[in-house]
Motif scaffolding. Structure first.
Motif, PDB file in Angstrom:
ATOM      1  N   SER A 145       1.221  -1.261  -0.425  1.00 22.18           N
ATOM      2  CA  SER A 145      -0.045   0.091   0.229  1.00 22.18           C
ATOM      3  C   SER A 145       1.334   1.114   0.159  1.00 22.18           C
ATOM      4  O   SER A 145       1.469   1.053   0.545  1.00 22.18           O
ATOM      5  CB  SER A 145      -1.054   0.155   1.231  1.00 22.18           C
ATOM      6  N   VAL A 146       0.502   2.185  -0.930  1.00 23.56           N
ATOM      7  CA  VAL A 146       1.545   3.643  -0.794  1.00 23.56           C
ATOM      8  C   VAL A 146       0.798   4.568  -0.952  1.00 23.56           C
ATOM      9  O   VAL A 146      -0.692   4.415  -1.922  1.00 23.56           O
ATOM     10  CB  VAL A 146       2.479   3.555  -2.566  1.00 23.56           C
ATOM     11  N   ALA A 147       0.544   5.980  -0.494  1.00 21.67           N
ATOM     12  CA  ALA A 147      -0.093   6.660  -0.707  1.00 21.67           C
ATOM     13  C   ALA A 147      -0.095   7.315  -2.539  1.00 21.67           C
ATOM     14  O   ALA A 147       1.012   7.161  -2.906  1.00 21.67           O
ATOM     15  CB  ALA A 147      -0.144   8.063   0.409  1.00 21.67           C
ATOM     16  N   LEU A 148      -1.046   7.990  -2.358  1.00 22.45           N
ATOM     17  CA  LEU A 148      -1.436   9.145  -4.114  1.00 22.45           C
ATOM     18  C   LEU A 148      -0.072   9.634  -3.924  1.00 22.45           C
ATOM     19  O   LEU A 148       0.051  11.085  -3.018  1.00 22.45           O
ATOM     20  CB  LEU A 148      -2.192   9.344  -4.657  1.00 22.45           C
ATOM     21  N   GLY A 149       0.723   9.726  -4.442  1.00 25.15           N
ATOM     22  CA  GLY A 149       1.517  11.230  -4.888  1.00 25.15           C
ATOM     23  C   GLY A 149       3.110  10.426  -3.869  1.00 25.15           C
ATOM     24  O   GLY A 149       4.069  11.338  -3.925  1.00 25.15           O
ATOM     25  N   ASP A 150       3.370   9.588  -3.461  1.00 20.55           N
ATOM     26  CA  ASP A 150       4.003   9.092  -2.931  1.00 20.55           C
ATOM     27  C   ASP A 150       5.118   8.450  -4.068  1.00 20.55           C
ATOM     28  O   ASP A 150       4.747   8.152  -4.661  1.00 20.55           O
ATOM     29  CB  ASP A 150       4.088   8.418  -1.252  1.00 20.55           C
ATOM     30  N   GLU A 151       6.472   8.153  -3.020  1.00 22.96           N
ATOM     31  CA  GLU A 151       7.766   7.490  -3.644  1.00 22.96           C
ATOM     32  C   GLU A 151       7.404   5.707  -2.997  1.00 22.96           C
ATOM     33  O   GLU A 151       7.457   5.870  -1.668  1.00 22.96           O
ATOM     34  CB  GLU A 151       8.808   8.136  -3.522  1.00 22.96           C
ATOM     35  N   GLY A 213      -2.344   6.511  -9.699  1.00 18.72           N
ATOM     36  CA  GLY A 213      -3.751   5.619  -9.431  1.00 18.72           C
ATOM     37  C   GLY A 213      -3.610   4.813 -10.277  1.00 18.72           C
ATOM     38  O   GLY A 213      -3.735   3.784  -9.695  1.00 18.72           O
ATOM     39  N   ALA A 214      -2.856   4.686 -11.892  1.00 17.00           N
ATOM     40  CA  ALA A 214      -2.544   3.717 -12.869  1.00 17.00           C
ATOM     41  C   ALA A 214      -1.428   2.836 -12.291  1.00 17.00           C
ATOM     42  O   ALA A 214      -1.986   1.763 -12.639  1.00 17.00           O
ATOM     43  CB  ALA A 214      -2.330   4.445 -13.991  1.00 17.00           C
ATOM     44  N   ASP A 215      -0.406   3.065 -11.492  1.00 16.25           N
ATOM     45  CA  ASP A 215       0.263   2.175 -10.402  1.00 16.25           C
ATOM     46  C   ASP A 215      -0.571   1.091  -9.668  1.00 16.25           C
ATOM     47  O   ASP A 215       0.103   0.280  -9.497  1.00 16.25           O
ATOM     48  CB  ASP A 215       1.471   2.750  -9.978  1.00 16.25           C
ATOM     49  N   SER A 216      -1.726   1.687  -9.374  1.00 19.34           N
ATOM     50  CA  SER A 216      -2.129   0.111  -9.052  1.00 19.34           C
ATOM     51  C   SER A 216      -2.392  -1.181  -9.763  1.00 19.34           C
ATOM     52  O   SER A 216      -2.810  -1.152 -11.219  1.00 19.34           O
ATOM     53  CB  SER A 216      -3.409   0.661  -8.197  1.00 19.34           C
ATOM     54  N   ILE A 239      -1.321  -1.328  -4.173  1.00 15.40           N
ATOM     55  CA  ILE A 239      -2.692  -0.754  -4.398  1.00 15.40           C
ATOM     56  C   ILE A 239      -2.283   1.341  -3.865  1.00 15.40           C
ATOM     57  O   ILE A 239      -1.539   1.345  -2.928  1.00 15.40           O
ATOM     58  CB  ILE A 239      -3.131  -1.310  -2.754  1.00 15.40           C
ATOM     59  N   VAL A 240      -2.658   1.764  -4.686  1.00 16.74           N
ATOM     60  CA  VAL A 240      -2.384   3.550  -4.253  1.00 16.74           C
ATOM     61  C   VAL A 240      -3.933   3.936  -3.634  1.00 16.74           C
ATOM     62  O   VAL A 240      -4.757   3.567  -4.233  1.00 16.74           O
ATOM     63  CB  VAL A 240      -2.263   3.984  -6.150  1.00 16.74           C
ATOM     64  N   GLU A 241      -3.341   4.458  -2.650  1.00 14.69           N
ATOM     65  CA  GLU A 241      -4.189   5.075  -1.954  1.00 14.69           C
ATOM     66  C   GLU A 241      -4.587   7.014  -1.465  1.00 14.69           C
ATOM     67  O   GLU A 241      -3.174   7.168  -2.181  1.00 14.69           O
ATOM     68  CB  GLU A 241      -3.876   4.525  -0.189  1.00 14.69           C
ATOM     69  N   VAL A 242      -5.377   7.343  -1.108  1.00 15.47           N
ATOM     70  CA  VAL A 242      -5.691   8.388  -1.079  1.00 15.47           C
ATOM     71  C   VAL A 242      -5.185   8.934  -0.122  1.00 15.47           C
ATOM     72  O   VAL A 242      -4.744  10.217  -0.049  1.00 15.47           O
ATOM     73  CB  VAL A 242      -7.948   8.563  -1.738  1.00 15.47           C
ATOM     74  N   SER A 243      -5.426   8.071   0.636  1.00 13.92           N
ATOM     75  CA  SER A 243      -5.395   8.747   2.326  1.00 13.92           C
ATOM     76  C   SER A 243      -3.379   9.216   2.454  1.00 13.92           C
ATOM     77  O   SER A 243      -3.022   7.835   1.073  1.00 13.92           O
ATOM     78  CB  SER A 243      -6.581   8.062   3.588  1.00 13.92           C
TER      79      SER A 243
END
Length: 316
Positions: A145-151, A213-216, A239-243
């Motif tokens: 799980s990774v946050a949207l915009g993170d590395e 989001g497309a990286d999910s 899983i790319v999360e918005v939070s």
């Protein structure tokens, strides 16, 4: 219960985006995550006092400083945030830096002067900018799980000794995007998986900057020896999360949990008060009904006594 659970999720998402607050008189350092918003409480009333903040680098007059008067930064006497002045502001005695960068780490000294120029307060605060990075592995048992915009960092294998192949399982056909990695480098001629994306490989770790989001999706990693024999094959769900809760530092996570617990307690108290009011209201209605029934029974008894009295009088 479902309502409270839904509110809890909402509160966690909101709290995750709340900026980090620190005070110049706090006992420990101020930890903030790289790229986050930092709010430094300087004084309760910045309109009555003159403030001076300087970053203690050499402890000399050459250290960068910034003067604040009437709750505003004096741009003519401020070289502390020279390159990021448009991202720094003051409001109600709170210095806001948004977003923080690595260079913002250090020890800051705040001095407060009254209208006569007398120093009435002096305090230091250490600011630590944390570069939080999470690395996922293809042999882990849970999704990454990774946050949207993170590395996003994906541990692959030893690319200096093996040939690697990553493909994203979309249709499970040869048309799925792939990327080959050899000698710790992406083979650009055989890589359509990360086209026009800031992706790199270093020491067997695939780094994707600013995930979208497309990286999910589900990624498959294949490792081949120099002879072409496959020696490893594994899948990993990303899983790319918005939070952005996952990218917060430990102190921010504690802040979120404490605040959420307080909100749960508040909701519990409100729920208990609502139940109490309903029970009290029901009790009042029941008491009113009893009083009305007793009143009617008393009225009927009185009327019956009157009729009996009239009958007795007539017989006499």
């Amino acid at each position: 219960m479902m309502l409270i659970f839904g509110l809890m999720l909402l509160l966690l998402k909101i709290a995750a985006s709340v900026e980090r607050f620190c005070w110049f008189n706090q006992s420990g350092p101020c930890n903030v995550v790289l790229g986050d918003k930092l709010s430094l409480m300087m004084t309760l009333d910045a309109s009555k006092n003159d403030l001076r903040i300087h970053k203690r680098i050499y402890n000399t007059s050459d250290d960068p400083f910034c003067k604040i008067k009437n709750d505003r930064i004096n741009e003519e006497e401020c070289d502390l945030f020279k390159n990021t002045l448009d991202e720094v502001s003051v409001n109600n005695g709170i210095l806001v830096i948004n977003p923080v960068i690595r260079a913002d780490s250090g020890i800051y000294r705040l001095q407060v002067f009254n209208s006569q120029g007398v120093e009435i307060l002096k305090a230091d605060l250490q600011v630590i900018v944390e570069d939080v990075k999470f690395t996922c592995s293809f042999d882990q048992s849970v999704p990454c799980s990774v946050a949207l915009g993170d590395e996003l960092r994906l541990k692959l294998a030893d690319p200096s000794k093996n040939d690697l192949r990553i493909h994203k399982r979309i249709y499970n056909t040869p048309e799925d995007p792939v990327c080959r990695i050899k000698n710790d480098r992406i083979n650009e001629e055989e890589c359509d998986l990360f086209k026009n994306r800031p992706v790199s490989v270093s020491n067997g770790i695939l780094v994707i900057n600013a995930v979208v989001g497309a990286d999910s999706g589900i990624y498959s990693l294949q490792v081949f020896k120099s002879t072409g024999k496959e020696i490893f094959n594994a899948d990993l769900q990303v899983i790319v999360e918005v939070s952005v809760l996952c990218s917060e530092g430990p102190s921010s996570l504690v802040h979120v949990l404490v605040w959420s617990f307080q909100m749960v307690v508040l909701l519990g108290l409100l729920g208990g008060f609502h139940v109490y009011m309903r029970l009290t209201s029901g009790k009042k209605e029941e008491d009113q009904s009893v009083r009305m029934r007793r009143f009617r029974e008393g009225h009927e008894d009185t009327a019956e006594d009157g009729r009996d009295q009239q009958q007795i009088s007539s017989h006499q």
